[in-house]
Design a protein around this motif. Sequence first.
Motif, PDB file in Angstrom:
ATOM      1  N   LEU A 185       0.817  -1.210   0.000  1.00 34.24           N
ATOM      2  CA  LEU A 185       0.000   0.000   0.000  1.00 34.24           C
ATOM      3  C   LEU A 185       0.859   1.273   0.000  1.00 34.24           C
ATOM      4  O   LEU A 185       0.352   2.377  -0.215  1.00 34.24           O
ATOM      5  N   ILE A 186       2.125   1.132   0.226  1.00 29.79           N
ATOM      6  CA  ILE A 186       3.014   2.304   0.321  1.00 29.79           C
ATOM      7  C   ILE A 186       3.526   2.681  -1.071  1.00 29.79           C
ATOM      8  O   ILE A 186       4.143   1.853  -1.744  1.00 29.79           O
ATOM      9  N   PRO A 187       3.265   3.896  -1.524  1.00 29.06           N
ATOM     10  CA  PRO A 187       3.680   4.296  -2.879  1.00 29.06           C
ATOM     11  C   PRO A 187       5.180   4.618  -2.927  1.00 29.06           C
ATOM     12  O   PRO A 187       5.607   5.688  -2.492  1.00 29.06           O
ATOM     13  N   LEU A 188       5.957   3.694  -3.437  1.00 26.73           N
ATOM     14  CA  LEU A 188       7.417   3.853  -3.421  1.00 26.73           C
ATOM     15  C   LEU A 188       7.880   5.081  -4.205  1.00 26.73           C
ATOM     16  O   LEU A 188       8.877   5.704  -3.869  1.00 26.73           O
ATOM     17  N   SER A 189       7.144   5.435  -5.264  1.00 21.84           N
ATOM     18  CA  SER A 189       7.610   6.536  -6.124  1.00 21.84           C
ATOM     19  C   SER A 189       7.402   7.904  -5.476  1.00 21.84           C
ATOM     20  O   SER A 189       7.894   8.902  -5.985  1.00 21.84           O
ATOM     21  N   ASP A 190       6.667   7.955  -4.370  1.00 27.45           N
ATOM     22  CA  ASP A 190       6.380   9.255  -3.759  1.00 27.45           C
ATOM     23  C   ASP A 190       7.083   9.420  -2.412  1.00 27.45           C
ATOM     24  O   ASP A 190       6.660  10.193  -1.564  1.00 27.45           O
ATOM     25  N   ILE A 191       8.134   8.659  -2.219  1.00 26.58           N
ATOM     26  CA  ILE A 191       8.844   8.737  -0.930  1.00 26.58           C
ATOM     27  C   ILE A 191       9.946   9.789  -0.999  1.00 26.58           C
ATOM     28  O   ILE A 191      10.800   9.756  -1.889  1.00 26.58           O
ATOM     29  N   GLU A 192       9.916  10.701  -0.066  1.00 30.81           N
ATOM     30  CA  GLU A 192      10.968  11.705   0.054  1.00 30.81           C
ATOM     31  C   GLU A 192      12.113  11.161   0.924  1.00 30.81           C
ATOM     32  O   GLU A 192      13.279  11.278   0.600  1.00 30.81           O
ATOM     33  N   ARG A 193      11.737  10.549   2.025  1.00 31.56           N
ATOM     34  CA  ARG A 193      12.718   9.901   2.878  1.00 31.56           C
ATOM     35  C   ARG A 193      11.989   8.957   3.838  1.00 31.56           C
ATOM     36  O   ARG A 193      10.777   9.067   4.033  1.00 31.56           O
ATOM     37  N   VAL A 194      12.761   8.049   4.405  1.00 36.39           N
ATOM     38  CA  VAL A 194      12.221   7.120   5.403  1.00 36.39           C
ATOM     39  C   VAL A 194      13.036   7.296   6.670  1.00 36.39           C
ATOM     40  O   VAL A 194      14.268   7.269   6.629  1.00 36.39           O
ATOM     41  N   GLU A 195      12.353   7.495   7.779  1.00 34.98           N
ATOM     42  CA  GLU A 195      13.040   7.658   9.062  1.00 34.98           C
ATOM     43  C   GLU A 195      12.788   6.400   9.903  1.00 34.98           C
ATOM     44  O   GLU A 195      11.637   6.059  10.165  1.00 34.98           O
ATOM     45  N   VAL A 196      13.855   5.735  10.265  1.00 39.12           N
ATOM     46  CA  VAL A 196      13.717   4.515  11.071  1.00 39.12           C
ATOM     47  C   VAL A 196      14.247   4.805  12.465  1.00 39.12           C
ATOM     48  O   VAL A 196      15.440   5.024  12.658  1.00 39.12           O
ATOM     49  N   ILE A 197      13.347   4.864  13.438  1.00 36.82           N
ATOM     50  CA  ILE A 197      13.711   5.105  14.834  1.00 36.82           C
ATOM     51  C   ILE A 197      13.768   3.754  15.538  1.00 36.82           C
ATOM     52  O   ILE A 197      12.772   3.030  15.573  1.00 36.82           O
ATOM     53  N   LYS A 198      14.927   3.419  16.082  1.00 33.40           N
ATOM     54  CA  LYS A 198      15.104   2.103  16.701  1.00 33.40           C
ATOM     55  C   LYS A 198      14.933   2.231  18.210  1.00 33.40           C
ATOM     56  O   LYS A 198      15.668   2.975  18.847  1.00 33.40           O
ATOM     57  N   GLY A 199      13.986   1.506  18.718  1.00 36.78           N
ATOM     58  CA  GLY A 199      13.734   1.562  20.159  1.00 36.78           C
ATOM     59  C   GLY A 199      12.321   2.048  20.422  1.00 36.78           C
ATOM     60  O   GLY A 199      11.676   2.623  19.546  1.00 36.78           O
ATOM     61  N   PRO A 200      11.830   1.814  21.649  1.00 36.72           N
ATOM     62  CA  PRO A 200      10.434   2.138  21.953  1.00 36.72           C
ATOM     63  C   PRO A 200      10.121   3.613  21.734  1.00 36.72           C
ATOM     64  O   PRO A 200      10.905   4.483  22.079  1.00 36.72           O
TER      65      PRO A 200
ATOM     66  N   LEU B 144      -5.489   0.064  -2.749  1.00 36.50           N
ATOM     67  CA  LEU B 144      -4.808  -1.150  -3.218  1.00 36.50           C
ATOM     68  C   LEU B 144      -5.819  -2.251  -3.443  1.00 36.50           C
ATOM     69  O   LEU B 144      -6.622  -2.556  -2.558  1.00 36.50           O
ATOM     70  N   TYR B 145      -5.753  -2.855  -4.634  1.00 36.26           N
ATOM     71  CA  TYR B 145      -6.518  -4.070  -4.897  1.00 36.26           C
ATOM     72  C   TYR B 145      -5.523  -5.200  -5.064  1.00 36.26           C
ATOM     73  O   TYR B 145      -4.527  -5.067  -5.779  1.00 36.26           O
TER      74      TYR B 145
ATOM     75  N   ASN C   6      -9.245  -5.452  -0.707  1.00 34.09           N
ATOM     76  CA  ASN C   6      -9.341  -4.039  -1.087  1.00 34.09           C
ATOM     77  C   ASN C   6      -8.982  -3.216   0.135  1.00 34.09           C
ATOM     78  O   ASN C   6      -9.492  -3.475   1.236  1.00 34.09           O
ATOM     79  N   ARG C   7      -8.120  -2.248  -0.051  1.00 36.19           N
ATOM     80  CA  ARG C   7      -7.740  -1.398   1.072  1.00 36.19           C
ATOM     81  C   ARG C   7      -7.680   0.041   0.614  1.00 36.19           C
ATOM     82  O   ARG C   7      -7.157   0.324  -0.472  1.00 36.19           O
ATOM     83  N   ILE C   8      -8.198   0.930   1.425  1.00 37.70           N
ATOM     84  CA  ILE C   8      -8.064   2.349   1.119  1.00 37.70           C
ATOM     85  C   ILE C   8      -7.633   3.082   2.383  1.00 37.70           C
ATOM     86  O   ILE C   8      -8.198   2.879   3.461  1.00 37.70           O
ATOM     87  N   PHE C   9      -6.609   3.872   2.230  1.00 40.52           N
ATOM     88  CA  PHE C   9      -6.029   4.599   3.368  1.00 40.52           C
ATOM     89  C   PHE C   9      -6.036   6.089   3.029  1.00 40.52           C
ATOM     90  O   PHE C   9      -5.385   6.531   2.088  1.00 40.52           O
ATOM     91  N   ASN C  10      -6.821   6.865   3.771  1.00 35.83           N
ATOM     92  CA  ASN C  10      -6.950   8.304   3.520  1.00 35.83           C
ATOM     93  C   ASN C  10      -6.380   9.083   4.690  1.00 35.83           C
ATOM     94  O   ASN C  10      -6.645   8.766   5.850  1.00 35.83           O
ATOM     95  N   GLY C  11      -5.608  10.107   4.373  1.00 38.71           N
ATOM     96  CA  GLY C  11      -5.059  10.961   5.426  1.00 38.71           C
ATOM     97  C   GLY C  11      -5.300  12.419   5.102  1.00 38.71           C
ATOM     98  O   GLY C  11      -5.247  12.835   3.939  1.00 38.71           O
TER      99      GLY C  11
END
Lengths: 728, 170
Positions: free
Chosen positions: A200-215, A328-329, A359-364
């Motif tokens: 469901l994540i649109p790879l072509s529209d990613i500016e950056r990914v932030e991975v925070i490790k830990g709670p 996403l279908y 079928n999944r739809i995610f709106n923000g």
Amino acid sequence: MKINYSHKLTILLLLFCSIKSYAQTNSIKGKVISDKAQPVIGANVILVGTTIGDAANEKGIFEIKNVQYGIYELEISAIGYEKRKVSNFRVNESTKPLTVVLKETAFETEQVVVSASKFEQRVEDLTVSTTIIKPDYINRRNFLTFDDVLRYIPGVQMNLEQVSIRGSSGYSKGVGARVLVAINGIPLYAGDNGDVVWELIPLSDIERVEVIKGPASSLYGSSAIGGVINIITKSTSKSSLFYFKSYIGTFDKPKHTEWRWDDSYRTFYGAELNHSNSIEDFSYTLSLKKFDNMSYRQNDYSKRYLAHLKLHYNFTPENYLMFFSNYLYSNRGNFLYWKNSQKALVPKDEETGNYVKSNRIFNGLIYHHEFNREFSGELKTSYYRTQFDGYGIEHTTSIASLFRAEFITNYIISNKFTLTSGVEASYADVKSNIFTNPEFFGSGAYIQSEFKGVKDLIVTTGFRYDYIKLDTTAGKNAFTPRLGLNYKYSDYLIFRASLGTGFRAPTPAEVFTTAGVGGGVDVKQNPNLTSESSIAFEIGTQYKPYENLFFDFAFYQTDFNNFIEPNLTKDGDIQFINLSKARIQGFEAITDWSILENELKLIFGYNYMWARDIAKNRAMKYRPRNIVYAQLKYSPTPFDFGIDFRYLSKVEEIDFALVEPPLALVVDGEKRVPIFVTDLSASYSFLIGSAPIRLNLNAKNIFNYYYVEFIGNLAPLRNFSISTEIYF
Amino acid sequence: MNKHLSYIFIFLLIISLWSCDKGIEPGEPKGPGGFSGKVTFIGNWPSGVTRTHLVVFKNPIQSSDDFFPPNLTFVADSIPYRTTSFEYNSFENNFIPIFQLGYGNFKYVVVAQSKTQNLSLDRKDWYVVGIYCINNDQSKAATLIVEPNKITPNINIVVDFNNPPPQPPM
């Protein structure tokens, strides 16, 4: 003597005049664009060895005037892009305009602003381990779905589709994620089983990914007990921009003839068209993607369509409204376990022909308002609807609607003190024949401060309260405080430490699932399941002895109480239960070494982890003790070559109850090995007109190593793919 | 630095070549095994017994947790009350069909009785009345060896109600 001097002076003056009259000049004109065909505003273009140069304007255009004829070396640089040099550039009467394409830097380790803490911070100011990924790496490697990206981040492990940061999760078919995945800060977990659907994540529209490790429960509440992966989408384009990508690939055949179930080569392919534009204060991005995979395994095919829409309206430069929607279908085969190790690419007889449609739809919707320079607010709302139908011996179905709203305020009280606070509420409604029909309500309030009152020291404190009510079960409260320190000893050495707590409420699926998993084994409800909690600390350091060499070290420990895991019951069924206590301790080291500036780079990550069930004094399931990642990238413009290598030691504990008699549900399921995977990639960038084009070649698992991430599931065989990207 | 780089290259190359076409391999086809034998009862049956089963455990019972799967691997059909002898074959008399014996060594094979109305897998609801043992010494459990595709014969157990065996921990 006088005659002599005046004679010499006359000759010199004559020479000077003649030189001046013959020193012809021309301008160096050109354009600096990104590899997404966007102007790189402010890019510096200088003649190496001089101070002569120019900065690109808002259209990316530059001009260096009055450059004498000759051969020069140009250096082009911009923040967030890899520096480029153009050698042997000839200036004469026929010098043509130059177009320079700058590539975004792939992995960032400093001077990058992240927002995973719900306010903007520089990476070097953070108190927990963080990795930033830029989209260039994703495109160059032709990752088809987002989970593949995560397999190459130090400290992150994928067990099939389930993500684990520093051992936070084992494997439970994605149910009950312990890592919160968010798009633009809005959590992306389903209302029923709490899983993350990576497609469901649109790879072509990613500016950056932030991975925070830990709670990160003190900010994000439940599900962030193991960490946060925050995906920031791109700003919409200021001018019309199209992006087209297509790819095709094929899986190799296995060496072992017993495994060959199809004489033809199994392929995967896809295409995507993305368009972005602005009309005054309104801008939009629309993308459509189709991606199919025949798979190397029988009954493991997938056919998917993804649509992504993003609308952005600026009321003022500081106040904006953003809406995004992903649909996403998916229609895929349902491969659960292999038949046995002789038929490792064929499912069990009873699973043949099973499939799942969803079928999944995610709106923000995000509204950002700056009341003044010091005080801003942001309202984030979302609606996530998931529906799936599983067709097999039984028909399983679930429809879940998840509504969520959050209001965040950010108050810069002084240049030394920043306060972030927020309230949020969520509600889920589930209609399902396997999760029954539960309702879920959650609410939370949090406050976090960042204090810079002591020289070179940053102190972060935070606290969150949550109330969770899952249908008929008793409501639960959770308090999750946190403390973080960051001390900049010098420009080269930074220390950090954090102590935090986390919690995770059981999902409707973990409490209410009633379904058969084959072989007469059922998953049973457990209304007595309670929330799990954790307390974690980390100490780490960043050391940068040279401009081109960077180290990050971290020691960490997390203690879990009431850790939720699926277990076999006395009645021979599977049920999610609370383990009494579990502890994960580990050490992580990451090196980022630019061996040749902008050309040759090595990233190396090592993670040692000891995850154990304290009550039974044995390892936790599906947690390898040692993980190694190495990435070597050689980029002689216009080429890119890369080698990616990963090693995971053999996991000690698996679901032995499913593998061994008496159930023996997964025949030969005990077969597992250390994982050694090597990938090769090559890219060639060129221009047609002013349209940047890139060809990517990828060979994954080049040595065709056979391994499993989860019992009875052979990982992808060696595969080759070619992809093309065009911006116009 | 170039020297270090060479070492890294060589290290990655060795690791990579070592992994070529390696990893998991197809196993030998192995079908399930079985066992057969006879249970002989001596003496008077206790009253109130609702079920009697021959039960196979992978390992001796050290705690109540060991009384259920995965340590519990096989349960034969219920033996009728007041039977004097019962001949069985694990393929024909599998009381819980989803339980598969597979093959291997099983260190605790017993006959156990229960007086509960409903079937229970709690240790406290059962008592052991006979053990597959060495030289009729019920304090020394014998190991049942089951080989793939074979039926191990003569797994005989004598239940002497007048001389009950030692009970495993609750």
